[in-house]
Design a protein around this motif. Sequence first.
Motif, mmCIF file in Angstrom:
data_model
loop_
_atom_site.group_PDB
_atom_site.id
_atom_site.type_symbol
_atom_site.label_atom_id
_atom_site.label_comp_id
_atom_site.label_asym_id
_atom_site.label_seq_id
_atom_site.Cartn_x
_atom_site.Cartn_y
_atom_site.Cartn_z
ATOM 1 N N ASN A 97 -0.565 0.476 -5.597
ATOM 2 C CA ASN A 97 -0.206 -0.813 -5.022
ATOM 3 C C ASN A 97 1.086 -1.259 -5.708
ATOM 4 O O ASN A 97 1.079 -1.597 -6.889
ATOM 5 C CB ASN A 97 -1.330 -1.832 -5.256
ATOM 6 C CG ASN A 97 -1.108 -3.139 -4.508
ATOM 7 O OD1 ASN A 97 -0.017 -3.394 -3.997
ATOM 8 N ND2 ASN A 97 -2.134 -3.968 -4.456
ATOM 9 N N ASP A 98 2.188 -1.187 -4.974
ATOM 10 C CA ASP A 98 3.498 -1.565 -5.527
ATOM 11 C C ASP A 98 3.622 -3.086 -5.452
ATOM 12 O O ASP A 98 4.321 -3.646 -4.607
ATOM 13 C CB ASP A 98 4.603 -0.855 -4.732
ATOM 14 C CG ASP A 98 5.995 -1.300 -5.138
ATOM 15 O OD1 ASP A 98 6.147 -1.866 -6.239
ATOM 16 O OD2 ASP A 98 6.930 -1.083 -4.341
ATOM 17 N N VAL A 99 2.903 -3.760 -6.358
ATOM 18 C CA VAL A 99 2.856 -5.227 -6.352
ATOM 19 C C VAL A 99 4.255 -5.776 -6.630
ATOM 20 O O VAL A 99 4.982 -5.262 -7.484
ATOM 21 C CB VAL A 99 1.848 -5.734 -7.398
ATOM 22 C CG1 VAL A 99 1.809 -7.255 -7.424
ATOM 23 C CG2 VAL A 99 0.453 -5.171 -7.111
ATOM 24 N N ALA A 109 11.353 -8.070 -10.257
ATOM 25 C CA ALA A 109 10.386 -8.367 -9.191
ATOM 26 C C ALA A 109 9.229 -7.367 -9.159
ATOM 27 O O ALA A 109 8.132 -7.693 -8.700
ATOM 28 C CB ALA A 109 11.093 -8.375 -7.841
ATOM 29 N N LYS A 110 9.490 -6.149 -9.663
ATOM 30 C CA LYS A 110 8.494 -5.074 -9.542
ATOM 31 C C LYS A 110 7.887 -4.677 -10.884
ATOM 32 O O LYS A 110 6.985 -3.834 -10.910
ATOM 33 C CB LYS A 110 9.177 -3.817 -8.961
ATOM 34 C CG LYS A 110 9.867 -4.002 -7.609
ATOM 35 C CD LYS A 110 8.895 -3.810 -6.483
ATOM 36 C CE LYS A 110 9.601 -3.641 -5.149
ATOM 37 N NZ LYS A 110 8.624 -3.350 -4.074
ATOM 38 N N GLY A 111 8.403 -5.233 -11.987
ATOM 39 C CA GLY A 111 8.099 -4.636 -13.291
ATOM 40 C C GLY A 111 7.113 -5.362 -14.168
ATOM 41 O O GLY A 111 6.870 -4.926 -15.305
ATOM 42 N N ALA A 147 0.843 -1.202 0.000
ATOM 43 C CA ALA A 147 0.000 0.000 0.000
ATOM 44 C C ALA A 147 0.874 1.247 0.000
ATOM 45 O O ALA A 147 1.759 1.371 0.859
ATOM 46 C CB ALA A 147 -0.882 0.002 1.246
ATOM 47 N N GLU A 148 0.633 2.142 -0.953
ATOM 48 C CA GLU A 148 1.485 3.338 -1.042
ATOM 49 C C GLU A 148 0.693 4.583 -1.459
ATOM 50 O O GLU A 148 -0.209 4.499 -2.289
ATOM 51 C CB GLU A 148 2.626 3.103 -2.054
ATOM 52 C CG GLU A 148 3.395 1.821 -1.724
ATOM 53 C CD GLU A 148 4.783 1.726 -2.310
ATOM 54 O OE1 GLU A 148 5.204 2.642 -3.040
ATOM 55 O OE2 GLU A 148 5.448 0.710 -2.005
ATOM 56 N N LEU A 149 1.090 5.701 -0.902
ATOM 57 C CA LEU A 149 0.590 6.991 -1.382
ATOM 58 C C LEU A 149 1.415 7.389 -2.610
ATOM 59 O O LEU A 149 2.652 7.365 -2.559
ATOM 60 C CB LEU A 149 0.758 8.062 -0.301
ATOM 61 C CG LEU A 149 0.407 9.482 -0.745
ATOM 62 C CD1 LEU A 149 -1.098 9.645 -0.972
ATOM 63 C CD2 LEU A 149 0.898 10.512 0.286
HETATM 64 MG MG MG Z 1 7.092 -0.338 -2.413
#
Ligand code: MG
Length: 252
Positions: A139-141, A156-158, A110-112
């Motif tokens: 949401n930084d899935v 991992a993030k892309g 969860a991120e602003l």
């Molecule tokens: Mg993050």
Amino acid sequence: MKYVRIEDKSGRISYGFLSGNTIRLADGSPFEGNMKENGKVVDTEDAKLLPPAPFSKAVCIGLNYRDHAEEFGLPIPETPVVFLKPSTSAAAAGDNIIYPEMCHRLDYEAELAVVIGKTAKNVSEEEALNYVLGYTIANDVTARDLQPKNGQWTIAKGFDTFMPIGPYISDEVDGSSLMITSRVNGETKQKSNTSNLIFKIPYLISYISHVMTLLPGDVISTGTPGGISGMQKGDVVEIEIEGLGILKNTIA
Ligand code: MG
């Protein structure tokens, strides 16, 4: 104002102003300074939400809440930990997050998110907030099991759909102190406040803009509080931030 970007039933994409369950459609865009109501109004039920900020890059901050660094046993960073997500990772509120085959542990974060409204290059902390259109939820899935394997976090993030943002951008909130919560299938997982950010928003904008030009529509995702865990196919993940609504997605 609450800004949305939508596709209507005829397939036309436009920006609009959200109030309650209605959207007042507009010509132009908030990122070009030419957004103007055109008299058309649609019900939210008749509009497919799109990511409200069509970012060229999502600039994400890692380990920006003390309790999140601690849950990994990592030291508190002395300078911001910065990574990028590609534009193709964007997803809208209501979209599915696709669980990749090569991933065996899929996490929410969860991120602003700060939405840049004007081209920002070498801006000072004092003037940084003048470049912000507003705020939204991200949401930084993360494919957690792939994160250490790669040495850095791009893989991992892309993945596609790993950056749900929305449902709308609001300029009516103060990003420095907002309650932030995540839930999976209704169960609360994270609960914090953006006042706990280690590196504050004006500092982040200034710092990043001294490295890369921030373009209108780009987002800075400010990091996640402690309490991360995995998700399974079929799970419903909701992130709620005070004044910014709920970003809801299903894992598919
Ligand atoms: Mg993050």
